[in-house]
Write an enzyme that holds these catalytic residues in place. Structure first.
Site, PDB file in Angstrom:
ATOM      1  CB  SER A   9      -0.932  -0.133   1.259  1.00  0.00           C
ATOM      2  OG  SER A   9      -1.510   1.398   1.212  1.00  0.00           O
ATOM      3  CE1 TYR A  17      -4.310  -2.163   4.831  1.00  0.00           C
ATOM      4  CE2 TYR A  17      -3.395  -0.209   4.659  1.00  0.00           C
ATOM      5  CZ  TYR A  17      -4.059  -1.280   4.144  1.00  0.00           C
ATOM      6  OH  TYR A  17      -4.077  -1.466   2.665  1.00  0.00           O
TER       7      TYR A  17
END
Length: 256
Positions: A138, A151
């Site tokens: 990401s 995350y």
């Protein structure tokens, strides 16, 4: 960019980015195993893709489930050529309010899942002296955002795992890459908009325009088709020139 019958295991492949990549791999002549914790969804996705797809029930946090699933694919098609470690969830909290069980759930799916699927796939790749390990990172593999401590930590960890595997896998012809999307327009992302609005005390429009897309050059979401094309390019590339690298697709949010 053709896959010429190569076999790909795609975790979280029954929907979203994973399914779009599976669809693109089949179009490019690959064979795909849709690995998903929801067996019914995996079967529906595989059926939609035709004879070049199969469904595999897989809990990426369970070693036996991962080993059995990967072996099932290798038994059917004779090889494991590509892993796309894509399964993931999102859970947002301020750190002081982050329940430890939810922290462990998220990091286990993302990071333990990447480790376990890698371990299961390389035993086949090393024997055949070739393979591609693709990890879904990401922009948060490189940047931080509020409410996303678990995350961000997990996605940073995936960078480290991929780099180690680039070094360890080289003598076996196995290469690695991390795909780092910005905000991709999927149900997982749109679900976050009201959650973040509530946590941050701002409007949903402000979450979209300022929090999610504020760093882009054009205020546009990345699309699943963009990520599928990037995954195909990396899977089909004929040399190790890019091994160990992470590639960002974020409409300019993060620029290397």
């Amino acid at each position: 960019m053709e896959l010429n019958g190569k076999v790909a295991v795609i975790t979280g492949g029954a929907s979203g980015i994973g399914y779009k990549i599976a669809e693109r791999f089949v179009e490019a002549g690959g064979r795909v195993a849709i690995a998903d914790i929801d067996e019914g969804k995996a079967e529906q996705a595989a059926k939609a893709l035709g004879d070049q797809a199969m469904a595999v029930e897989m809990d990426v946090t369970d070693e036996r489930s991962v080993e059995d699933g990967v072996d099932k694919v290798a038994e059917k098609w004779g090889s494991i050529d590509i892993l796309l470690s894509n399964a993931g969830v999102q859970i947002v909290h301020r750190l002081e309010d982050f329940p430890f069980e939810e922290w462990k759930k998220l990091t286990s799916i993302h990071l333990d899942g990447a480790f376990l699927t890698t371990k299961a796939c390389i035993k086949h790749m090393y024997k055949q002296n070739s393979g591609v390990l693709l990890y879904m990172g990401s922009v948060h593999s490189k940047e931080a955002s509020p409410l996303k401590s678990a995350y961000v930590a997990a996605k940073h960890g995936i960078l480290g795992l991929a780099r180690v595997m680039a070094v360890e896998g080289a003598k076996y012809g196995v290469r690695t890459n991390v795909i780092c999307p910005g905000f991709v327009e999927t149900p997982l992302v749109t679900k976050q908009i009201p959650e973040q609005a509530k946590n941050l005390g701002i409007s949903e429009q402000e979450v979209r325009d300022d929090i999610m897309l504020g760093g882009t050059v054009d205020k546009e979401f990345t699309q699943t088709s963009d990520i599928a094309e990037l995954a195909l390019f990396l899977a089909a590339h004929p040399t190790n020139a890019f091994t160990g690298q992470s590639i960002v697709a974020s409409h300019g949010w993060y620029m290397n």
